[in-house]
Structure formats: C-alpha cells, structure tokens
Design an enzyme around this catalytic site. Structure first.
Site, PDB file in Angstrom:
ATOM      1  N   HIS A 178       0.968  -1.214   0.048  1.00  9.93           N
ATOM      2  CA  HIS A 178      -0.021   0.135  -0.016  1.00  9.93           C
ATOM      3  C   HIS A 178       0.860   1.193   0.027  1.00  9.93           C
ATOM      4  CE1 HIS A 178      -4.149  -1.509   0.417  1.00  9.93           C
ATOM      5  NE2 HIS A 178      -3.636  -2.445   1.116  1.00  9.93           N
ATOM      6  N   LYS A 201      -9.137  13.555   4.620  1.00  7.25           N
ATOM      7  CA  LYS A 201      -7.903  12.152   4.598  1.00  7.25           C
ATOM      8  C   LYS A 201      -7.338  12.395   5.807  1.00  7.25           C
ATOM      9  CE  LYS A 201      -7.126  12.795  -0.397  1.00  7.25           C
ATOM     10  NZ  LYS A 201      -7.535  11.359  -0.971  1.00  7.25           N
ATOM     11  N   ARG A 202      -6.702  11.539   6.337  1.00  2.00           N
ATOM     12  CA  ARG A 202      -5.507  11.241   7.286  1.00  2.00           C
ATOM     13  C   ARG A 202      -4.683  12.524   6.870  1.00  2.00           C
ATOM     14  NH1 ARG A 202      -0.712   8.367   7.138  1.00  2.00           N
ATOM     15  NH2 ARG A 202      -1.659   7.302   5.283  1.00  2.00           N
ATOM     16  N   LYS A 208      -0.037  13.801   1.546  1.00  2.00           N
ATOM     17  CA  LYS A 208      -1.607  14.007   0.999  1.00  2.00           C
ATOM     18  C   LYS A 208      -1.690  15.669   0.791  1.00  2.00           C
ATOM     19  CE  LYS A 208      -3.338   9.732   3.259  1.00  2.00           C
ATOM     20  NZ  LYS A 208      -3.721   9.158   2.072  1.00  2.00           N
ATOM     21  N   THR A 248      -9.029   5.928  -2.096  1.00  2.04           N
ATOM     22  CA  THR A 248     -10.579   5.612  -2.184  1.00  2.04           C
ATOM     23  C   THR A 248     -11.507   6.563  -2.184  1.00  2.04           C
ATOM     24  OG1 THR A 248     -10.624   4.547   0.132  1.00  2.04           O
ATOM     25  CG2 THR A 248     -10.231   3.134  -1.882  1.00  2.04           C
ATOM     26  N   LYS A 262     -15.258   7.602  -4.155  1.00  6.86           N
ATOM     27  CA  LYS A 262     -16.414   7.680  -3.227  1.00  6.86           C
ATOM     28  C   LYS A 262     -17.064   9.174  -3.819  1.00  6.86           C
ATOM     29  CE  LYS A 262     -14.525   5.170   0.386  1.00  6.86           C
ATOM     30  NZ  LYS A 262     -13.712   5.395   1.442  1.00  6.86           N
TER      31      LYS A 262
END
Length: 903
Positions: free
Chosen positions: A420, A636-637, A642, A747, A751
């Site tokens: 991942h 998001k985390r 990110k 993901t 969504k």
C-alpha cells in the site's frame, strides 16, 4: 486426605469446554444410507421452535418489542431513542445470526477453499442501516419503527462508529468484506477488537489537535458482535527458543496471554450468504493475583491483567516515529521503546491467534498439510500481518513436524501480499534486538529463511544467529543469478545493516508470498520499478501484478445518498438490487445528461445534500454554512504527502486575492466553502501544525466581513465513516492532491466521483484511472508528473532556489503566516520551513499549477448546466471502481476460490 491444587494455578481462569465438533459450524452424522441423523431430542419439536428471518412488519415489531422487554428489561413507558435503537439492532442481529449460522454450516459441509483477509484495521462504519440494506428489510423496519412511535433517522444516529480503524486501509478492508459476502465468496476477515480505537479528536482554543480515548464500547454490549468465549488461543511472548536436533525448536517461558474471539457478522447484499469478521481481544491467562493483593502488593495483583489488556487497548500505540517529526531523533525515549514493543506485540498477537484459528479449521477437514494451499489463501493487507509468514512456518515445523522445505512450499503457496505504499520511510522495519527479545523463535526462523538456500546445518544456523554477521545477507540463489553484485545482495536482504539491525517486513512479505500486488496501475508500476525492483528482476514479472482498489456502492451511494440512488433506479428502470451489484449499469445514465428535467432532479438532490451537511455543521459546531456556494472538500488522514498544507495555502492565497479585489470584481467570484476533516497521528508534529493553521486561518477568514460571503473554511473534528457519509454526497469538487508517485491509490476519490463530485488532483494513484474512465475533460489535473519528482528533489538538495524566486505568490502567503496574520507566526515556522528549506513534497513546484487548476474550476462552475452534465457523466462512468470487481479479481487471479451460494 483432601483434594490439592498447585498454588500457581490459583487465579487462573478455568478453561471452557471446547465445542464437540468445531467452533464455527458442524457436519451432521449420517446413517448407513447417507441420511443425516438428528443430533438430539425430537426433530419436529426443534423445527417447530426454530424461527426464520423477519420479512414482514408484524414480525419485525414483535421482535423489537421482545428485545425491549427481555434484553433491555424496559417497557414503552421508559424507552428512549437509544433503547429503541438497541432493541431494533438486536432484532436485526437475530436475523443476521440465522443467516450466519446457515452460511457457516454450508461452508463446513462443502469444505470449499477459503480466503482469509488479515488487516490491522477494519473501518466498518455504522452497521444498522447497512445490515438492513443487505437484508432487504429497510422498508419493513422503517415502517415497524414508525408504528412503535419512533423515527428511523433518530435511531440510526444513536449508533457509534466502531473504532477499529483510522483511514483508507481499514475502509478498503471493510469494503472487501462487504463485497466478498455480496459475491458469495467464502472469505473471513481477521482483526483486533480495540477497546478505544485510535482516539477521539478534539480541537483546543488555540487550534491544536487534542486526543482523548474513544470509548466506543462504553455504552455496553456492542449489538453487532457475538462474543465467542469458547474460542480462545494462548499466545506467547518473550522466553527462550531452543533448537532441537530434528530441526524443530522448543519455545518456552516468557509471557502467555489469551486471545478471545468476537465475531461480527458481514451480510451480503440480497443474498443469504453472511461472512464473518473475527476480532481478537487480549485477556490475561492468569487472572487476578489474590496472594499479591492480600500481601498488600496491589499493583502486582493486577499487573498481568493490565499487561494483557494493553495489547488490544488502542490502535497504533504511539511510538514517536512518524517521519519528519520535529524532535531530537538522537534520543530514544522510554515511551518510544514501550510503544514500539507494544505495536509489535499487537501484530504478533493478532497473527498468531488468526493462524491458530485457520489451522484448526483446516485440520477439521481431515486433509494432509500438503493440501493446505488447496483449502486456504491468506491475504496480507499491507506489511502489518507479515509475521504470519514466520508464524505459519513455526506451526508447520515445530507443531506439525513438517520438514523445512515442505513447510516453506506450503507457506509460499498460501500467502499473498498487497503493498500500500512506495514511501521508503513507511515500509515497516523492526529492530533485531527487539525481535529477538519479544519473539525469539520467529527471529530464528527469519534467519533461517535468509540462510535456507545455503543448506546449512542447524549447528551453522546457531552460530550464524549468535554472530548476527553480514554473512546473513548472503543468498546463494541471488548470488548465482547476479554473481558479485554485493550491493544487490545488501538491498535484497531481510536484514538491514545498521545500529541496530532491522528486519525488513516488506521484503519478508515479498519472498514469503505467492503473489504481490499494488492497488492502482501507477502504484503497481512504481512497486516494480522502485522498492521491489530487485525482487522483480530476481523472481520475474509474473509474481507482481495490480488490483486497483474499489469501494462498495451499497454504503457509498445507496446508504449515504439515498435520494440519488432512488433517482438512478427510477431512471434506469432497474431495481437497485440489480445495479448495486453490477455498477457498470450506471452507464445507462449517460444519455440523460442531455435531459433538462433529469438535470434539475440531479441538481436538486445535490442541493439537499448540501443542506444536510450545513444542518450537521450547525447542530454540532454552531456555525452557519452558505449552501448556495460551491462545496470544496478534502477529507483524509493528515500527512505531508497528502498535502493538506497545499490546500490551506491555496485557501489563504484565495483570501488575499479577494482582499485586493474591488467590490465590483468580487461580484464575479464564485462563492466557495472549503471543508477539511482528518486526524493526525498523535506524534506527528508537522501534521498537527497543519491542523492548527487550518483552524486559525478559518477563524480569520470566516470573520472577515469583506470576504465571508465568498469564502469560508471549516475543519470538522473527529473524522469518521459516518461524517464522510454526510460530506461526500454534498461535494461539488473534492481534492486529491498528493505529490505525484506518493499516493498508492486512494478510495475517497472514488467515493466522491461516484456521488457526482468532480475531482481536482495530481496525476497520481487511482486519479489516473478515474480520469481515463470519466474523461479528462471532467477532472482538473495539475502538478508535476512522477518521473520528474526525484530530479526536482535533487535540485532542492543541491541547487536550491529561494521560494521568492521560484514562486512569488506562495512566498507572499508564507510571509503573511510568519507575520502573524493567523496568530503567532513563530508557531508555524517548523511547518513553513519544510517548504522553504527542503520542500520534499514539492509544494513550491506545484503551487502555481494548483492555483491555475482552481481557476479552471471557477470558470467551469459558471456554466451550471454544463457542470451538472459533468457530474452526471462522472457518476455514470464509475462502474470500474466497485469493490465487487476488485474482490472478484483477487478471488480468480490470486486466491483461486469460487462463489459458494447459500440457499
């Protein structure tokens, strides 16, 4: 005379009697004609007393009232919403258990090959609504609850999210379990039953993230789990491992704890198949020490209980090793060492209990271990469960007395590994001294894996283990294929040289698995060309492949956006039970993008979803949201790659630009509301500073009378699946802006797009495949591409250019922050210096392109009709990203399992 007892046994729990057949189903005995025998009592009496799944409103209300009276000991006079939820949930669980029992019995009778999904996280979200959907009983329960005087929406709000995960890894695992059951595949999940989850996020008056325990089980029994107190296994830590002449080893001494099972039923959608998620809770093997208590040593009396319970108390105990954390790395604190040991304990406890359960179930079939891979597939969700490889070797060699070579063949044909991340710092490594201390037998096996191809004797093994020298990096097979390539040998070694030496878990997962996959096409290519390149060249391309992540449309469309789901069913003239399991049917919406009335309905649903989110913000935070503005969401985390930092810097740039505009210019601007949500790891200082900047920037921006009608910012605390279900359907755009080559897949992007939100992002992860599916004219890309990233980082290191020269617009934003526009500027200097001094995640390089992409969004949003068309086309082309498609890929191309329908 009298009976006697060993004093050491006092306080130990009495071992419960094991189930006489198996712990999850049975195979009935048969007579000489092959007819099944009824096990006991009068068969007709048993069958008359057995119930079936509630299918009508009358039986639903009767079941709920029964639980009000007998399970809750209440009456209509003293029943509140929480009690009504508990009774209704127990009623639904009864139905799930009926299907679950039949499923397990059917699997036991048929003995199909099963797959076991090992994940340290399962972010399941709320279960009540999802279970009703999958059972096909939503309408019956809604009507029944109404007849009893309650509102279904009020009851749904009573359920707390199960705190069993943190981010995308756990949500992916939950989607795959849902899809496995819906596709009637015999798949079980294995995880941990965390008492407190990761943490409950609070925000201090200064904007700082605060953490407190998340007591999600505090309300009493979780109605969605079934305690299996008869299913327990002993798990050992520490002690000594003595090699025996026959190649086995005797591991003894140390600490033993009990792993006790809790089962969570996972219903398939519109099928009787109900699979299982088995969660392990740690309990002491020896209970309360009364002798110590009576002697006044109260701490020692509960020491073993506390030590055992700590293993499953919290998800990801803080070990202060988050990358780029601003602290002195030269000192390893006591907290760091204890946290690291506890994390390793968690991982072994979980994998050991799961493997013991899997092996027990296989042995009940009565087949030889040579056929183990024909009945069992084990999927490692990231490197966390990698200890399953040496643990299965230990079981096969030490307990089942299988020779090394045959044991290794069994393992490498049973285990599969999903990677991942390609971030080197995120690949797990464990210090060799810690491994030797906590898991001495497993460290021996890991050394043996390194040396196995040499054919050394046990004596040489023992000497090598004692020496722990660089000879342990040697592999005859690699040396034979790449003679003299010592650098390659070092890169591929399971043991990384250093002080201390480290066990590379990704390498162990790779060599111990039959297949390795990434989770998006770009990511899988990067896995093969970067972190595992040497293994690809050694073992060949065929072992390495891709399975792009997916999401379940049951939760991420029908459940979170029921009005849109109903519109789709009406428009396609197909019941949702069909298209929710065949998402490619959404392509039938494409012609309706040109239908004016359809677009009006589509836009009206989006507007009501915005109003629902605004209502949530008002009731939880007391803030008013402009629902006529564009909704821009990033959830998001929190992590530097990110790039929530890039987003908030872009927001500040937008604010400064608005401040410089005239009143006439501002009238032409699209109003925008920006939402952030996500948690930062407790020890991740830079990520927590980003949250602080978001919160404090929001305070200033939202209070400015010149701009607050055009730009507002909200940070929604304590992000969860349930909050995502409100945020995602409301978005006009969502941001997925990781540095190119760092996001494995994502993901949340899927969504948002499934719900008609357009995507702003970099050419990274699954963004690429989404753009290919929905059309690049329906996404807004920006930023440098993956091949350029390393060269840019090299330039940062050796030919740095000041931010003022490279990106004046960004430099102005940074100066405003340093100057105190959003509070004490000095607080943010560590965060800002990551951009000014090194900028590993390329914010300076991508900032101008990012602002340009947002301007393109503004321009596109002016044409509302065309925007709605883009939204419809995006949803219509998202069929590829169903987790049903992904799980079938795993089933067919990896695990070799087939659907087993329960009738």
């Amino acid at each position: 005379m009298t009976s006697v007892i060993d004093p050491k046994a006092i306080g130990k729990p009495v071992r419960p009697r094991r189930h006489v057949r198996t712990l999850t189903g049975y195979t009935p005995e048969t007579d000489e004609t092959g007819k099944e025998k009824w096990p006991r009592g009068d068969e007709n009496v048993w069958k008359e007393g057995s119930r079936s799944v509630n299918t009508d409103v009358s039986s639903v209300t009767k079941s709920i009232v029964n639980h009000v009276q007998t399970s809750l000991a209440r009456q209509a006079y003293n029943l509140d919403n929480l009690g009504a939820y508990q009774a209704a949930a127990l009623s639904v669980r009864d139905d799930l258990i009926l299907n679950w029992n039949e499923t397990q019995m059917h699997y036991t009778r048929k003995a199909p090959k099963r797959a076991y999904y090992l994940s340290l996280e399962f972010l399941m979200g709320r279960t009540f609504d999802n279970a009703l959907l999958n059972l096909g009983l939503k309408d019956q329960y809604r009507e029944g609850v109404t007849k009893l005087g309650f509102n279904m929406e009020d009851l749904l709000e009573q359920e707390r999210d199960a705190a069993l995960g943190n981010g995308g890894l756990g949500r992916l695992a939950a989607c795959y379990l849902d899809s496995s059951a819906s596709q009637e595949l015999p798949v079980w999940g294995y995880g941990l039953r965390y008492q407190y989850g990761i943490f409950q996020q609070l925000i201090s008056p200064e904007g700082q993230q605060l953490e407190q325990p998340d007591p999600w089980l505090a309300g009493g029994e979780n109605p969605w789990e079934l305690p299996r107190l008869d299913v327990s296994y002993e798990v050992r830590f520490y002690g000594t491992a003595e090699r025996l002449p026959d190649g086995r080893a005797l591991w003894q001494g140390g600490q033993e704890v009990l792993a006790v099972a809790y089962d969570v039923m996972v219903p398939g959608c519109y099928t009787k198949n109900t699979n299982n998620l088995r969660l392990w809770e740690s309990k002491p093997k020896r209970g309360f020490d009364l002798n110590s208590f009576n002697a006044g040593d109260y701490e020692h009396a509960v020491e073993s209980s506390n030590s055992a319970a700590a293993i499953t108390s919290v998800l990801y105990p803080n070990d202060h090793t988050n990358n780029n954390e601003s602290r002195d790395r030269s000192q390893l604190s006591y907290t760091h060492l204890v946290g690291k040991e506890l994390r390793l304990k968690q991982q072994y406890f979980w994998t050991a209990a799961s493997l013991a359960d899997i092996v027990r179930r296989f042995k009940n079939i009565g087949k030889p271990f040579s056929e183990f891979p024909d009945y069992v597939a084990i999927q490692l969700n990231d490197t966390h469960p990698t200890l399953a490889i040496p643990e299965l070797m230990r079981i096969l060699i030490d307990e089942e007395e299988i020779p090394w070579g045959k044991a290794w063949d069994i393992v490498t044909n049973t285990v599969f590994y999903t990677n991942h991340t390609v971030l080197p710092e995120a690949l797990e490594k464990w210090p060799v001294p810690l491994m030797e201390h906590l898991l001495p037998r497993h460290m021996q096996i890991i050394y043996d894996i390194v040396l196995h191809d040499e054919g050394f004797s046990c004596k040489v093994h023992r000497q090598a283990v004692l020496l722990k020298s660089t000879v342990l990096t040697k592999s005859s097979a690699v040396e034979k294929k790449f003679p003299g390539d010592r650098d390659r040998l070092a890169r591929m070694s399971l043991i990384e040289e250093g002080f201390p030496k480290q066990v590379r878990m990704a390498h162990l997962a790779c060599i111990g698995s039959r297949k390795v996959n990434g989770v998006a096409e770009l990511h899988s290519d990067l896995v093969k060309t970067t972190i595992l390149k040497d293994f690809v060249e050694f073992e060949g391309q065929s072992k390495f492949s891709n399975v792009t992540n997916g999401i379940t449309p049951r939760r991420w469309l029908d459940q979170c956006n029921p009005e849109l789901s109903a519109l789709i069913s009406k428009t396609l003239k197909v019941d949702k039970s069909v298209w929710l399991k065949d998402l490619d049917r959404l392509k039938g919406l494409l012609p309706y993008a040109e239908d004016v009335e359809f677009r009006k309905e589509w836009a009206a649903i989006k507007q009501r979803n915005k109003e629902r989110l605004a209502h949530h913000v008002e009731t939880t935070l007391g803030l008013t949201v402009n629902t006529n503005a564009m909704f821009d969401v990033q959830i998001k985390r929190l992590h530097e790659y990110k790039r929530q930092t890039l987003n908030i810097l872009g927001v500040i740039h937008r604010y400064l630009t608005l401040k410089q505009m005239s009143a006439a210019e501002r009238k032409k601007v699209n109003p925008r509301v920006v939402f952030f949500a996500g948690k930062a790891a407790p020890g991740y200082y830079i990520a927590k500073l980003t949250i602080r900047l978001i919160v404090n920037a929001a305070r200033i921006i939202n209070a400015d009378p010149d701009t607050r009608d055009l730009l507002t910012v909200y940070f929604l605390p304590d992000y969860s699946v349930s909050l995502a279900e409100v945020l995602i359907p409301s978005s006009d755009i969502s941001q997925h802006i990781s540095t190119a080559g760092t996001e494995a897949s994502g993901t949340s992007n899927m969504k948002f797009c499934l719900n008609g939100g357009l995507l702003v992002g970099t050419v990274d992860g699954a963004n690429i495949e989404i753009a290919e599916a929905v059309g690049e004219n329906n996404v807004f890309f920006f930023g440098h591409l993956t091949p350029a990233v390393e060269d840019l980082r090299y330039q940062h290191m050796y030919r740095p250019v000041p931010v003022e020269e490279k990106c004046p617009a960004l430099a102005k934003v940074l100066d405003k922050i340093s100057g105190g526009m959003f509070g004490d500027g000095g607080v943010y200097e560590p965060l800002l210096n990551t951009i000014r001094q090194n900028d590993y995640y390329l914010i300076t390089e991508d900032f101008d392109s990012y602002i340009g992409a947002l301007e393109m969004v503004d321009q596109a949003y002016l044409d509302k009709e065309e925007w709605i068309k883009k939204s419809i086309r995006t949803t219509a082309n998202m069929g590829k990203f169903s987790s049903d498609r992904a799980i079938l890929e795993y089933a067919e191309s990896f695990w070799s399992i087939e659907p087993v329908k329960v009738t």
